[in-house]
Design an enzyme around this catalytic site. Structure first.
Site, short mmCIF file in Angstrom:
data_model
loop_
_atom_site.label_atom_id
_atom_site.label_comp_id
_atom_site.label_asym_id
_atom_site.label_seq_id
_atom_site.Cartn_x
_atom_site.Cartn_y
_atom_site.Cartn_z
CD GLU A 72 6.50 -5.37 -2.20
OE1 GLU A 72 6.79 -4.67 -3.09
OE2 GLU A 72 7.21 -5.79 -2.75
N GLY A 85 1.42 -1.35 0.19
CA GLY A 85 0.01 0.08 -0.10
C GLY A 85 0.85 1.19 0.05
CB SER A 86 0.07 4.84 0.82
OG SER A 86 -0.81 4.78 1.96
N PRO A 87 3.21 4.78 1.04
CG PRO A 87 4.61 5.16 0.07
CD PRO A 87 3.47 5.51 0.00
N GLY A 135 2.27 2.48 5.13
CA GLY A 135 3.04 1.51 5.30
C GLY A 135 3.66 2.10 6.94
N1 LIG Z 1 5.28 -2.34 -3.90
C1 LIG Z 1 3.60 -2.82 -4.42
O1 LIG Z 1 3.93 -3.47 -4.92
C2 LIG Z 1 3.40 -1.70 -4.64
C3 LIG Z 1 2.38 -0.81 -3.85
N2 LIG Z 1 1.68 -0.13 -4.26
C4 LIG Z 1 0.90 1.29 -3.56
O2 LIG Z 1 -0.49 1.69 -2.78
C5 LIG Z 1 -0.93 2.80 -2.86
C6 LIG Z 1 -2.58 2.70 -3.83
O3 LIG Z 1 -2.87 1.16 -3.09
P1 LIG Z 1 -3.78 1.81 -1.26
O4 LIG Z 1 -4.90 0.62 -1.42
O5 LIG Z 1 -4.94 2.92 -1.79
O6 LIG Z 1 -3.15 2.21 -0.87
P2 LIG Z 1 -3.59 2.33 0.81
O7 LIG Z 1 -2.70 2.58 2.07
O8 LIG Z 1 -4.79 3.51 0.77
O9 LIG Z 1 -4.04 0.89 1.84
C7 LIG Z 1 -3.23 -0.37 1.41
C8 LIG Z 1 -4.60 -1.14 2.01
O10 LIG Z 1 -4.36 -1.32 3.79
C9 LIG Z 1 -5.63 -0.53 4.33
N3 LIG Z 1 -5.72 0.86 5.12
C10 LIG Z 1 -5.85 1.95 4.43
N4 LIG Z 1 -5.68 2.68 5.51
C11 LIG Z 1 -5.41 1.96 6.95
C12 LIG Z 1 -4.67 2.62 7.74
N5 LIG Z 1 -5.12 3.39 8.63
N6 LIG Z 1 -4.32 1.77 9.03
C13 LIG Z 1 -4.55 0.18 8.89
N7 LIG Z 1 -4.90 -0.31 7.41
C14 LIG Z 1 -4.71 0.67 6.23
C15 LIG Z 1 -6.10 -0.71 2.76
O11 LIG Z 1 -7.76 -0.55 3.56
P3 LIG Z 1 -8.73 -0.60 2.62
O12 LIG Z 1 -8.76 -0.08 1.58
O13 LIG Z 1 -10.15 -0.94 2.64
O14 LIG Z 1 -9.33 0.93 3.28
C16 LIG Z 1 -5.67 -1.48 2.11
O15 LIG Z 1 -5.74 -2.84 2.54
C17 LIG Z 1 0.23 3.21 -3.57
O16 LIG Z 1 0.77 3.99 -3.24
C18 LIG Z 1 0.58 1.80 -4.83
O17 LIG Z 1 1.98 2.82 -4.95
C19 LIG Z 1 -0.13 -0.74 -5.07
C20 LIG Z 1 0.18 -1.72 -6.06
C21 LIG Z 1 1.23 -2.45 -5.21
#
Ligand SMILES: NC(=O)C1=CN([C@@H]2O[C@H](COP(=O)(O)OP(=O)(O)OC[C@H]3O[C@@H](n4cnc5c(N)ncnc54)[C@H](OP(=O)(O)O)[C@@H]3O)[C@@H](O)[C@H]2O)C=CC1
Ligand SMILES: CCCCCC(=O)O
Length: 469
Positions: A215, A193-195, A198
């Site tokens: 990741e 997910g996002s930094p 993360g």
């Molecule tokens: N390195 C890699 O392989 C990849 C990296 N990414 C990165 O991921 C991002 C896009 O994906 P996105 O889903 O929007 O990323 P997010 O970081 O917003 O979400 C990732 C996961 O974390 C959950 N989440 C969101 N907020 C919280 C929180 N405060 N506490 C705990 N869990 C939380 C989300 O749940 P929910 O969605 O249910 O809110 C989702 O399951 C971009 O930065 C992209 O670059 C994407 C694909 C691959």
């Protein structure tokens, strides 16, 4: 620590009690599970997977097949081919001073693992780490994104079909679900997910000293020097940028191009876009939609910010809010403080910055966080080596993009702000394993000569050993 008030503790406890049974599954048992997943996604559930992703954000079937289903099938085939070797005892040499012993290491499962995955390639980014976790002999709790509910429901069905919850369980839910799960003492957390999130995950993991794989994402630069084959570069960049409508973590985020070839690049880009998506892009069935209105609004805000700073919209710029649609858009002459140059774009907007010298381009890249991917288009080896030696990135493609995420023999992951730890193939297996060192005393060796009492004779032997062994 009392976790009994945590609503997922009972499930966690069941997996913890079951972890050694799962861990002691042999190579055949583990590959049987992987083959069952492969059959489920390429046969039993293939149509449901395609329909679900189309209903979530109009992902074309071709892209679902290529970037979701095929990626997991490849990962499973790779694991099947090498798992016996990965699981074996890896013998190592014995230094003379340890004469009388033999040593080896083995990969043992970490135990109970958590996978939190994003919405953009939901099947790929949930099942890829799952394949690694199963290959390494772990139990797994999965929390996919709530933002793609259709595919999450299909994944839940597959997991329920193939596994008892005390081995693999998928929990659908919102952010609060992730936050509740993150309170539990998992042995390993694999987050994609996002930094920003993360950091939240890493902070939560620290409380239990859970190891993590992060990741993450970031702004992946693409350098195009004066020796690049422009037509070829454009074709690959248009594909890499607008696959999944730019909602790809390894998508080219912005272009750094030698100023002498910018105009040719723009012209070629226009032609290529039309070839891929026709002039009537909004009705093309070869490009998905921006996920939702939040992301649509975020991208329109970027566009408005660029316009307010007198940037040049070279291509595209039209949008339709009813359909969460934004034309593939190329923008130049952005000032340094433009929002498009500050945060990860994750959508169909491509900023273009020109440079005079390679130093200028590299200094710009190094002024930002380390990217997940860095792309180089050039036919000059010196330029390529200069860029590789003077920048840092999680991954790199030379004269292409994205493909480094599809070679299971390569480690995949970021560096610092774009991530830590690696996935895919053996690297994913290692992420979900603890490397256990083992030394066995077979017969009397030297070491007992160094036991106390430390006489002068023993000191002489120690001096000799240090000097010669
Ligand atoms: N390195 C890699 O392989 C990849 C990296 N990414 C990165 O991921 C991002 C896009 O994906 P996105 O889903 O929007 O990323 P997010 O970081 O917003 O979400 C990732 C996961 O974390 C959950 N989440 C969101 N907020 C919280 C929180 N405060 N506490 C705990 N869990 C939380 C989300 O749940 P929910 O969605 O249910 O809110 C989702 O399951 C971009 O930065 C992209 O670059 C994407 C694909 C691959
Ligand atoms: C082509 C598949 C890429 C998947 C991971 C990502 O970049 O979002």
């Amino acid at each position: 620590m009392d976790y009994s008030n945590n609503r997922y503790f009972d499930l966690f406890r069941k997996q913890k009690e079951n972890q050694y049974k799962v861990a002691n599954t042999n190579y055949k048992g583990r590959t049987k599970k992987l083959v069952a997943i492969k059959h489920a996604i390429e046969v039993t559930y293939k149509d449901q997977i395609r329909e679900a992703l189309y209903n979530d954000f109009k992902k074309p079937f071709a892209e679902t097949d290529l970037t979701e289903i095929y990626q997991i099938i490849g990962e499973i085939k790779h694991a099947k081919k090498y798992l016996k070797s990965w699981m074996s005892n890896h013998k190592v040499s014995t230094p003379l001073a340890l004469f009388g012993t033999s040593s080896w290491y083995k990969y043992e499962p970490k135990g109970v693992c958590l996978i939190i995955s994003p919405w953009n390639y939901p099947l790929n980014l949930t099942f890829d780490p799952l394949v690694s976790a199963i290959a390494a002999g772990n139990t797994v709790i999965i929390k996919p994104s709530e933002l793609t509910p259709n595919i999450s429901s299909v994944m839940a069905k597959i997991i329920k079909d193939l596994f008892h919850e005390n081995e693999v369980a998928l929990i659908q839910g919102e952010v609060e679900t992730s936050q509740e799960l993150l309170k539990l003492p998992f042995n390993h957390i694999f987050f994609t997910g996002s930094p920003k999130v993360g950091k939240i995950v890493m902070e939560a993991a620290a409380k239990n000293l859970s190891s993590v794989t992060l990741e993450l994402g970031g702004k992946s630069p693409t350098i195009i020097d004066e020796t690049a084959n422009i037509k070829s570069a454009v074709k690959k960049i248009v594909w890499g940028k607008f696959l999944n409508n730019g909602q790809t973590c390894v998508a080219p985020d912005y272009i750094l191009i030698n100023e002498t070839i910018k105009d040719d690049f723009i012209q070629s880009f226009k032609t290529q876009l039309e070839h891929f998506f026709t002039k009537d892009v909004i009705n093309s069935n070869s490009i998905c939609r921006i996920l939702n209105s939040d992301h649509f609004d975020r991208l329109i805000n970027h566009l408005e910010n660029a316009k307010s700073k007198n940037a040049t919209i070279e291509i595209g710029g039209k949008s339709d809010s009813d359909k969460n649609f934004l034309e593939p858009t190329v923008i130049s002459n952005l000032p340094e403080d433009a929002s498009l140059l500050e945060s990860e774009i994750f959508g169909p907007i491509l900023p273009i910055k020109t440079y005079k010298t390679l130093y200028e381009a590299i200094n710009y890249i190094n002024s930002k966080e380390k990217p997940l991917s860095l792309y180089i288009y050039s036919s000059n080896k010196k330029n390529i080596d200069f860029i590789l030696n003077n920048t840092r990135a999680g991954t790199t493609c030379i004269n292409n993009n994205l493909l480094q995420a599809s070679n299971h023999y390569l480690p995949f992951g970021g560096s610092n702000n774009s991530g830590m730890g690696k996935s895919h193939g053996f690297f994913g297996f290692q992420e979900f394993s603890n490397t256990r060192a083992i030394l066995k005393q077979n017969f009397k060796g030297f070491i007992e000569n160094f036991y106390p009492p430390y006489t002068s004779a023993k000191q002489k032997l120690i001096d000799l050993t240090i000097k010669w062994f």
